[in-house]
Design a protein around this motif. Structure first.
Motif, short mmCIF file in Angstrom:
data_model
loop_
_atom_site.label_atom_id
_atom_site.label_comp_id
_atom_site.label_asym_id
_atom_site.label_seq_id
_atom_site.Cartn_x
_atom_site.Cartn_y
_atom_site.Cartn_z
N ILE A 75 19.23 48.89 43.32
CA ILE A 75 20.34 48.70 44.16
C ILE A 75 20.65 47.02 44.65
CG2 ILE A 75 22.34 49.49 45.67
CD1 ILE A 75 21.01 52.31 45.43
N ASN A 76 19.36 46.52 44.92
CA ASN A 76 19.95 45.40 45.35
C ASN A 76 20.63 43.74 44.32
OD1 ASN A 76 20.14 42.79 47.46
ND2 ASN A 76 18.45 42.50 46.42
N ILE A 77 20.28 43.98 42.76
CA ILE A 77 20.03 43.56 41.71
C ILE A 77 21.82 43.86 41.30
CG2 ILE A 77 19.49 43.29 39.39
CD1 ILE A 77 16.60 43.14 40.01
N ILE A 78 22.16 45.05 41.54
CA ILE A 78 23.24 45.52 41.01
C ILE A 78 24.86 45.35 41.84
CG2 ILE A 78 25.10 47.43 40.69
CD1 ILE A 78 22.32 49.99 40.06
N SER A 79 24.11 45.07 43.31
CA SER A 79 25.40 45.01 44.56
C SER A 79 25.01 43.46 44.19
CB SER A 79 24.80 45.01 45.94
OG SER A 79 23.88 44.58 45.83
N ARG A 111 39.35 47.76 49.98
CA ARG A 111 38.59 46.39 50.07
C ARG A 111 37.52 47.07 50.29
NH1 ARG A 111 36.40 44.03 53.42
NH2 ARG A 111 37.11 45.46 55.12
N GLN A 112 36.93 47.89 51.21
CA GLN A 112 36.07 48.45 51.69
C GLN A 112 34.95 49.55 51.27
OE1 GLN A 112 38.94 48.54 52.75
NE2 GLN A 112 38.79 48.48 55.00
N ALA A 113 35.48 49.47 49.59
CA ALA A 113 34.73 50.19 48.66
C ALA A 113 34.29 49.36 48.18
CB ALA A 113 35.48 51.03 47.58
N VAL A 114 34.90 48.26 48.12
CA VAL A 114 33.93 46.48 46.88
C VAL A 114 33.21 46.13 47.97
CG1 VAL A 114 34.51 44.52 46.37
CG2 VAL A 114 36.20 46.15 45.51
N SER A 115 33.44 46.31 48.91
CA SER A 115 32.32 45.50 50.16
C SER A 115 30.67 46.25 50.16
CB SER A 115 32.88 45.48 51.11
OG SER A 115 31.76 44.62 52.44
N ALA A 132 26.83 51.02 49.01
CA ALA A 132 27.13 52.45 47.49
C ALA A 132 27.32 51.73 46.15
CB ALA A 132 28.22 52.64 47.57
N ILE A 133 27.53 52.23 44.82
CA ILE A 133 27.31 51.61 44.32
C ILE A 133 28.75 52.25 42.80
CG2 ILE A 133 24.99 51.35 43.37
CD1 ILE A 133 25.07 53.84 41.93
N PRO A 134 29.21 51.93 42.26
CA PRO A 134 30.53 52.46 42.06
C PRO A 134 30.71 53.80 41.21
CG PRO A 134 30.22 50.07 41.18
CD PRO A 134 29.12 49.99 42.03
N VAL A 188 35.20 53.94 37.43
CA VAL A 188 35.46 52.56 37.84
C VAL A 188 34.28 50.68 37.52
CG1 VAL A 188 35.08 51.12 40.25
CG2 VAL A 188 35.64 53.43 40.21
N LEU A 189 33.39 51.82 36.75
CA LEU A 189 32.45 51.01 36.17
C LEU A 189 32.99 50.95 35.09
CD1 LEU A 189 29.18 51.76 36.56
CD2 LEU A 189 29.49 49.96 37.38
N LEU A 190 33.64 51.32 34.67
CA LEU A 190 34.80 51.54 32.97
C LEU A 190 35.82 50.77 33.03
CD1 LEU A 190 34.31 55.00 31.37
CD2 LEU A 190 33.31 53.12 30.83
N LYS A 191 36.27 50.65 34.18
CA LYS A 191 37.39 49.64 34.50
C LYS A 191 37.38 48.17 34.90
CE LYS A 191 40.52 53.19 37.11
NZ LYS A 191 40.88 53.47 38.46
N ILE A 192 36.01 48.07 35.75
CA ILE A 192 35.34 46.65 35.53
C ILE A 192 35.40 46.45 34.45
CG2 ILE A 192 33.27 45.54 36.52
CD1 ILE A 192 33.23 47.50 39.24
N SER A 193 34.06 46.92 33.80
CA SER A 193 33.81 46.14 32.13
C SER A 193 34.91 46.12 31.70
CB SER A 193 32.89 47.30 31.02
OG SER A 193 33.92 48.36 31.40
N LYS A 194 36.49 46.89 31.63
CA LYS A 194 37.42 46.40 30.78
C LYS A 194 38.13 44.62 31.92
CE LYS A 194 38.11 50.65 28.99
NZ LYS A 194 39.64 51.67 29.18
N LEU A 195 38.29 44.59 33.68
CA LEU A 195 38.61 44.36 33.53
C LEU A 195 37.88 42.43 33.72
CD1 LEU A 195 40.33 42.42 36.33
CD2 LEU A 195 38.81 43.24 37.64
#
Length: 88
Positions: A3-7, A32-36, A43-45, A49-56
């Motif tokens: 999780i540390n690497i992912i974050s 914003r708290q979710a991103v934090s 936590a992890i998305p 949300v991961l799909l949205k992030i990959s598109k963004l």
């Protein structure tokens, strides 16, 4: 799963795109708290949300160029983490 690497990678991507946590939250329609929480490893998305992030971030799974960028970013994050641990 580390999780540390992912974050750290999620934080790296956000900063690399010059987004604040508020900017990213707004673009993903989340708090914003979710991103934090993602960036601190609390936590992890979820998959949606991961799909949205990959598109963004224009990250296409399976793309050779993206695979190289991911590996370089992970290597940099690992090196930064190792350097911080040896400085203590």
């Amino acid at each position: 799963m580390n999780i540390n690497i992912i974050s750290k990678y999620l934080q790296f991507l956000r900063k690399n795109h010059n987004f604040t946590q508020d900017d990213l939250a707004s673009k993903l329609n989340i708090s914003r708290q979710a991103v934090s929480k993602w960036e601190t490893g609390a936590a992890i998305p979820d998959l949606e949300v991961l799909l949205k992030i990959s598109k963004l971030y224009d990250m296409i799974p399976g793309s050779k160029g993206q695979e190289i960028r991911c590996k370089l970013a992970c290597k940099r994050i690992f090196e930064l983490g190792t350097r911080k641990n040896t400085e203590k």
